[in-house]
Motif scaffolding. Structure first.
Motif, short mmCIF file in Angstrom:
data_model
loop_
_atom_site.label_atom_id
_atom_site.label_comp_id
_atom_site.label_asym_id
_atom_site.label_seq_id
_atom_site.Cartn_x
_atom_site.Cartn_y
_atom_site.Cartn_z
N THR A 182 0.47 -1.34 -0.56
CA THR A 182 -0.10 0.22 -0.35
C THR A 182 0.77 1.56 -0.02
N GLN A 183 1.75 1.25 0.39
CA GLN A 183 2.92 2.31 0.77
C GLN A 183 3.62 2.92 -0.43
N GLU A 184 3.11 3.37 -1.03
CA GLU A 184 4.05 3.71 -2.78
C GLU A 184 5.69 3.82 -2.64
N ASP A 185 6.08 2.96 -3.07
CA ASP A 185 8.00 3.18 -3.05
C ASP A 185 8.18 3.51 -2.04
N PHE A 186 7.88 2.16 -0.86
CA PHE A 186 8.01 2.35 0.32
C PHE A 186 9.55 1.91 0.44
N VAL A 187 9.80 0.52 -1.28
CA VAL A 187 11.65 0.44 -1.17
C VAL A 187 11.50 0.64 -2.57
N LEU A 188 12.67 1.07 -3.05
CA LEU A 188 13.21 1.73 -4.21
C LEU A 188 15.03 0.76 -4.24
N PRO A 189 15.21 0.67 -5.52
CA PRO A 189 14.72 0.44 -6.51
C PRO A 189 13.66 -0.43 -6.33
N LYS A 190 12.31 -0.68 -7.34
CA LYS A 190 10.63 -1.56 -7.40
C LYS A 190 11.80 -3.03 -7.20
N SER A 191 13.05 -3.32 -7.77
CA SER A 191 13.54 -4.63 -7.73
C SER A 191 13.67 -5.35 -6.29
N ARG A 192 14.27 -4.21 -5.14
CA ARG A 192 15.08 -4.70 -3.99
C ARG A 192 13.35 -4.63 -3.53
N LEU A 193 12.97 -4.07 -3.49
CA LEU A 193 10.82 -4.37 -3.61
C LEU A 193 10.35 -5.83 -3.19
N ASN A 194 11.00 -6.09 -4.27
CA ASN A 194 10.26 -8.20 -4.73
C ASN A 194 10.94 -8.39 -3.24
N ARG A 289 10.68 6.33 3.38
CA ARG A 289 11.09 5.07 1.52
C ARG A 289 12.37 4.35 2.33
N VAL A 290 12.44 4.04 1.54
CA VAL A 290 14.42 2.63 2.26
C VAL A 290 14.96 2.90 0.70
N PHE A 291 15.48 3.80 0.29
CA PHE A 291 16.05 3.52 -0.80
C PHE A 291 17.49 2.29 -0.99
#
Ligand code: MSP
Length: 518
Positions: A182-194, A289-291
């Motif tokens: 639900t929280q947009e872009d909580f982790v970036l880059p996207k691949s890391r969120l996965n 966010r966590v980048f």
């Protein structure tokens, strides 16, 4: 209280087991550039960095050095503050986990977690890596080169059995998955969120959060013999710095939740799984966010003390100057990817983009103004279509660059800026003011005015990346306002204003012979 929007950005706090290297400089540099950008864009910024001084790793390093741990921390932490000065970092605070305010904050958080029923006492029996300061499950271990089991990071592990307090991490599986969804872009880059999502989906075990076999840490409140696991201690620094446990303080109210925690990819799990779980357990908001950025290698090899190929940021700044180093680190590699540091690539990149491209644009236009317009900004005539087009290109940059910066895409921000630097070079080459000098001096004045306006605005936008060089350039042009509110017509150069004798602000490097265009 100001009514400017707030922006809170943090670096990881650095272990003081070792002196700073280029990887540490990189993480903080990214935050510094973002902090400077946000300040220029009108935000009230809090930029935090510091040192992580507890735990077994630091205790062992102090022992090896034959010094008391506090004295050891004082010494190494100082090197990180020296690095901040040498890199021209604009951090608002430098936090140390051995400070009293921090011990108070982390003990308060602990008590909150106890009060809310998320901490219980048991016994830990399992694998621990001192190098990573992390617990590992049997299934996560891999075979090391000599057949011994090692952590997935390659770090040695040891079997640990001791009484320990546990945090009920397993109770947060669903809440964390909901956060990621639900929280947009909580982790970036996207691949890391996965990656993070599949780790959580794989099932979370409760986390051991106290140790009893050594003593260099924050004592667990009211339970002698236990010190806190270094990660719960370390993560809490982000709250300490803004006044926690006083959640009514002006700074806490203004800056929490943080906008960005910048971290390296190796410590993402701590920030995107454990940290939000601790916060949710204490009923505190989670960061926005966590980048997770990538890692640098050196001429193709992993950087490590044992390989003897650690890149010393102090030496690099000494030999090549600070701003080229700042520029290269963020220009060369898409932020989030791994990158290889090669001196040759560094020299080629800086010569091409800095001295040849932007440096040349500034030097050409300002020198011509200095020589041919009595050292004062010329009065422009009516703007031609070409003049209007290049000004529009420059003036269209801020929203584009802002969009990239808001996603920590530093290389794309620089790409966009350098795209327009290129257009401005084409503009001046086409308009050829050096020819107009004889044929149409009035038009020459207009072209030089437009070019100088481009240089002014580009320099303002580039300030976060290369603050010193841009300060020099803007000083030469006697530009007063330098915030982003002076971009466009608001801050136009004043005809008749005196400029200083222009001097190049970028060095030109000798590139040793080798492969690839020099
Ligand atoms: N103390 C913990 C962080 C606690 S935050 C609450 C820690 N410290 S560290 O000193 O080991 O690492 C700090 C940062 O430096 C990490 O983000 C790590 O990714 C980064 N780097 C260390 N070596 C690096 C490279 N070779 N390249 C890029 N960054 C690297 O972890």
């Amino acid at each position: 209280m100001t009514d400017r929007p707030s922006y809170y950005i943090t670096t990881p706090i650095y272990y003081v087991n070792d002196v700073p290297h280029i990887g540490h400089a990189y993480t903080t540099l990214a935050c510094d550039v973002l902090a400077r950008f946000k300040r220029l864009d009108g935000f009230d910024v809090m930029f935090l960095t510091g040192t992580d001084e507890h735990g077994q790793k630091v205790e062992k390093s102090a022992e090896k050095a034959g010094v008391d741990p506090q004295a050891f921390c004082d010494r190494v932490s100082e090197r990180f503050r020296d690095l901040a000065k040498a890199m021209n970092f604009s951090n608002d605070q430098f936090i140390r986990t051995t400070e009293d305010r921090h011990k108070k904050a982390v003990q308060h958080l602990w008590k909150e977690l106890v009060a809310k029923g998320y901490i219980y006492e048991d016994k830990y029996a399992g694998w621990y890596s001192v190098r990573d300061e992390a617990f590992y499950g049997e299934a996560e271990l891999i075979d090391g080169p000599d057949g011994a089991k090692v952590a997935p990071t390659g770090a040695p592990v040891e079997w640990v059995e001791e009484p320990s307090f546990f945090f009920k991490l397993s109770a947060f599986e669903d809440k964390l998955l909901e956060l990621y969804d639900t929280q947009e872009d909580f982790v970036l880059p996207k691949s890391r969120l996965n990656e993070v999502r599949s780790f959580v989906k794989g099932g979370l075990e409760d986390l051991s959060i106290s140790r009893t076999t050594f003593s260099w840490g924050v004592p667990v409140p009211d339970v002698p013999g236990h010190i806190m696991y270094v990660w719960i201690d370390a993560l809490t620094n982000y709250l300490t710095a803004i006044g926690y446990p006083d959640t009514d303080s002006e700074t806490y109210e203004k800056y929490w939740p943080a906008n960005v925690h910048m971290v390296g990819k190796d410590i993402l799990r701590f920030h995107a799984v454990y940290w939000p779980a601790f916060l949710m357990a204490a009923d505190l908001p989670v960061p926005q966010r966590v980048f997770a950025h990538g890692w640098w290698t050196n001429e193709g090899q992993k950087i490590s003390k044992s390989l003897g190929n650690v890149i010393d940021p102090f030496a690099l700044i000494e030999s090549h100057g600070l701003d080229p180093v700042r520029f290269f680190l963020l220009r060369e590699v898409p932020f989030g990817n791994d990158g290889d540091f090669s001196e040759r690539a560094f020299l080629i990149r800086c010569n091409a983009d800095l001295s040849n491209n932007f440096g040349n644009l500034a030097q050409r236009s300002l020198s011509m103004i200095f020589k041919n317009c009595d050292g004062t900004v010329p009065t422009p005539g009516a703007f031609s279509d070409a003049d209007k087009a290049i000004l529009a290109a420059v003036e269209g940059l801020l929203p584009v660059v802002r969009g990239h910066m808001d996603r920590q895409a530093f290389n794309l921000a620089l790409d966009a800026i350098w795209g327009v630097v290129g257009e401005a070079n084409v503009y001046i080459a086409n308009e050829a003011p050096w020819t107009l000098k004889k044929t149409d001096p009035e038009r020459m004045g207009t072209v030089l005015y437009v070019t100088a306006e481009c240089v002014r605005q580009l320099a303002i936008l580039i300030q976060p990346f290369m603050p010193m060089a841009m300060e020099k350039m803007l000083d030469q042009m006697a530009v007063e306002g330098r915030g982003f509110d002076t971009l466009g017509e608001a801050g136009r150069l004043k005809p008749g204003a005196a400029i200083a004798q222009p001097q190049g602000v970028f060095p030109r490097f000798e590139v040793p012979a080798g492969e690839g265009a020099a």
